[in-house]
Scaffold this motif. Structure first.
Motif, short mmCIF file in Angstrom:
data_model
loop_
_atom_site.label_atom_id
_atom_site.label_comp_id
_atom_site.label_asym_id
_atom_site.label_seq_id
_atom_site.Cartn_x
_atom_site.Cartn_y
_atom_site.Cartn_z
N ASP A 1 -8.98 -2.80 -6.68
CA ASP A 1 -8.32 -3.49 -5.48
C ASP A 1 -7.30 -4.35 -5.60
O ASP A 1 -7.31 -5.35 -4.74
CB ASP A 1 -9.52 -3.94 -4.65
N ASP B 1 -7.60 7.30 3.13
CA ASP B 1 -6.70 6.28 3.62
C ASP B 1 -6.58 4.98 2.90
O ASP B 1 -5.61 4.19 2.73
CB ASP B 1 -7.15 5.83 5.18
N TYR B 2 -7.68 4.81 2.19
CA TYR B 2 -7.60 3.47 1.38
C TYR B 2 -6.64 3.67 0.20
O TYR B 2 -5.89 2.65 -0.08
CB TYR B 2 -9.25 3.19 0.83
N ASN B 3 -7.00 4.69 -0.51
CA ASN B 3 -5.89 5.05 -1.64
C ASN B 3 -4.67 5.23 -1.36
O ASN B 3 -3.66 5.08 -2.08
CB ASN B 3 -6.47 6.59 -2.27
N GLN B 4 -4.20 5.79 0.23
CA GLN B 4 -2.82 5.80 0.68
C GLN B 4 -2.27 4.42 0.89
O GLN B 4 -1.25 4.09 0.02
CB GLN B 4 -2.80 6.38 1.98
N ARG B 5 -2.98 3.60 1.14
CA ARG B 5 -2.56 2.14 1.38
C ARG B 5 -2.25 1.50 -0.10
O ARG B 5 -1.42 0.66 -0.33
CB ARG B 5 -3.51 1.40 2.15
N LEU B 6 -3.33 1.59 -0.98
CA LEU B 6 -3.29 1.01 -2.26
C LEU B 6 -1.87 1.61 -2.99
O LEU B 6 -1.36 0.94 -3.89
CB LEU B 6 -4.49 1.44 -3.03
N SER B 7 -1.78 3.15 -2.89
CA SER B 7 -0.64 3.36 -3.72
C SER B 7 0.84 2.94 -3.25
O SER B 7 1.79 2.68 -3.91
CB SER B 7 -0.59 4.96 -3.60
N GLU B 8 0.82 2.63 -1.75
CA GLU B 8 2.01 2.01 -1.37
C GLU B 8 2.21 0.61 -1.90
O GLU B 8 3.40 0.00 -2.08
CB GLU B 8 1.78 2.03 0.11
N ARG B 9 1.23 -0.08 -1.88
CA ARG B 9 1.17 -1.51 -2.27
C ARG B 9 1.71 -1.83 -3.81
O ARG B 9 2.54 -2.51 -4.18
CB ARG B 9 -0.27 -2.15 -2.21
N ARG C 1 5.16 -0.77 -4.17
CA ARG C 1 6.01 -2.12 -3.85
C ARG C 1 5.78 -3.24 -4.79
O ARG C 1 6.99 -4.03 -5.03
CB ARG C 1 5.49 -2.75 -2.32
N GLY D 1 -1.08 8.34 -2.41
CA GLY D 1 -2.31 8.61 -2.42
C GLY D 1 -2.71 9.23 -3.42
O GLY D 1 -2.46 9.26 -4.60
#
Length: 356
Positions: free
Chosen positions: A248, A288-296, A299, A322
């Motif tokens: 995380d 959806d969690y992994n999608q946001r995590l891959s974007e973070r 960045r 993701g």
């Protein structure tokens, strides 16, 4: 026997190849789309096994005569049909054994040469046998329509016994009709003598106006004789950055920054290049969690390129996928480690010469 046959064929072919086209030879363009007929005499040399086999009547060498009719399709290809009457000899009794040979040949005329290659199929009513033949020939024209030719062939039987005969031909060919090639246009009157224009690099711009001498051949040039360039967008590289994150977390640890530094050096070698940072995740957790995590995480790598290595923000874009693009399928530990990755796709605008 076969060695003697080959020696005879080579002995006939070598003097043929030594000659050049006679002055009377029509051009290949003048001979295309015309029919031709030939008469010939031949000397036929059966395989040695025939002289020892009662099935073949102990056949040995003998003469023959024949006719041909053909058609020349274009400058190289022609087809012909053949009929030959053979009179071979029985080796034991010296009796003559007569028979007919019929067949069809394809002919390939070598460019700018009197030589041609031939190959085809033949049927012998003598013992009801069939064979494939290959050979080489030479033809010399005596005038526009009449030519002398000589030819050597090898005949390979298609039956189990598989005889390998040879034959030499010599004859006359008559080409029907007259040339359909257009008559040569008269030479134009000589133009008034003008000063020679020198263009050393062949770019179309005379030396006295050429500001870029020695332009590479094939490059399009402007009115000054200089190469015209165009900008094209080209993928110049892709790299996988092996960055591992804590659970995380989107923070790049100090130990994981070597690949990011190498990517920064790569971008500095291409000052006009841009990079897209792709974040990927494993299949642990919700989509959806992994999608946001891959974007973070994508960045985070972009921020490191900007803040630590001085790469302009405008040259970097980020995207998270993701776990939609796994490197390895499965739910094993190895698959999870392979899919938790960052990839960088580098694109540059490169100047390329416009070719003529």
């Amino acid at each position: 026997m076969k060695r003697k046959i080959c020696s005879v064929a080579v002995a006939v072919a070598l003097p043929m190849m030594a000659g050049t086209a006679y002055a009377n030879t029509p051009s290949a363009a003048e001979l295309q789309e015309r029919m031709f007929g030939s008469v010939f005499a031949e000397y036929y040399m059966p395989d040695r096994k025939k002289t020892r086999d009662v099935e073949w009547d102990y056949l040995t060498r003998g003469p023959g005569v024949g006719l041909e009719l053909g058609y020349r399709f274009d400058e190289n290809w022609a087809v012909r049909v053949e009929y030959a009457r053979q009179r071979l000899k029985n080796k034991l009794t010296s009796d003559r054994v007569t028979g007919n040979r019929v067949g069809i040949d394809a002919m390939y005329h070598l460019t700018n040469s009197n030589l041609y290659l031939v190959g085809g199929y033949k049927h012998f009513d003598m013992h009801h046998s069939d064979a494939l033949n290959v050979g080489i020939g030479y033809r010399a024209f005596l005038n526009e329509n009449l030519a002398f030719y000589a030819e050597a062939n090898r005949y390979q039987e298609l039956r189990k016994s598989g005889f390998a005969d040879a034959g030499l031909k010599a004859g006359l060919t008559y080409v029907f009709g007259s040339s359909s090639a257009p008559a040569p246009t008269p030479a134009p009157a000589p133009a008034p003598t003008q000063p020679a224009v020198v263009d050393s690099d062949g770019d179309g711009v005379p030396d006295h106006l050429d500001q870029c001498p020695n332009t590479p051949r094939g490059h399009k040039v402007d009115e000054r004789g200089c190469t015209v360039y165009q900008e094209v967008e080209q993928r110049v590289g892709s790299a996988e950055i092996r960055v591992l994150f804590a659970f995380d977390s989107a923070e790049v640890s100090r130990e994981q920054r070597a690949d990011v530094a190498r990517l920064a050096d790569y971008l500095k070698r291409y000052p006009t290049a841009t990079v897209e940072i792709e974040g990927h995740a494993s299949r642990i957790g919700a989509a959806d969690y992994n999608q946001r995590l891959s974007e973070r995480r994508a960045r985070a790598v972009a921020d490191l390129l900007v803040n630590t290595h001085g790469i302009e923000r405008s040259r970097i874009s980020t995207v998270g996928y993701g776990f939609s693009r796994p490197r390895m399928e499965g739910a094993t530990r190895e698959a999870h480690r392979a899919n938790q990755r960052i990839e960088a796709l580098v694109t540059a605008r490169i100047k390329e010469p416009v070719m003529r």
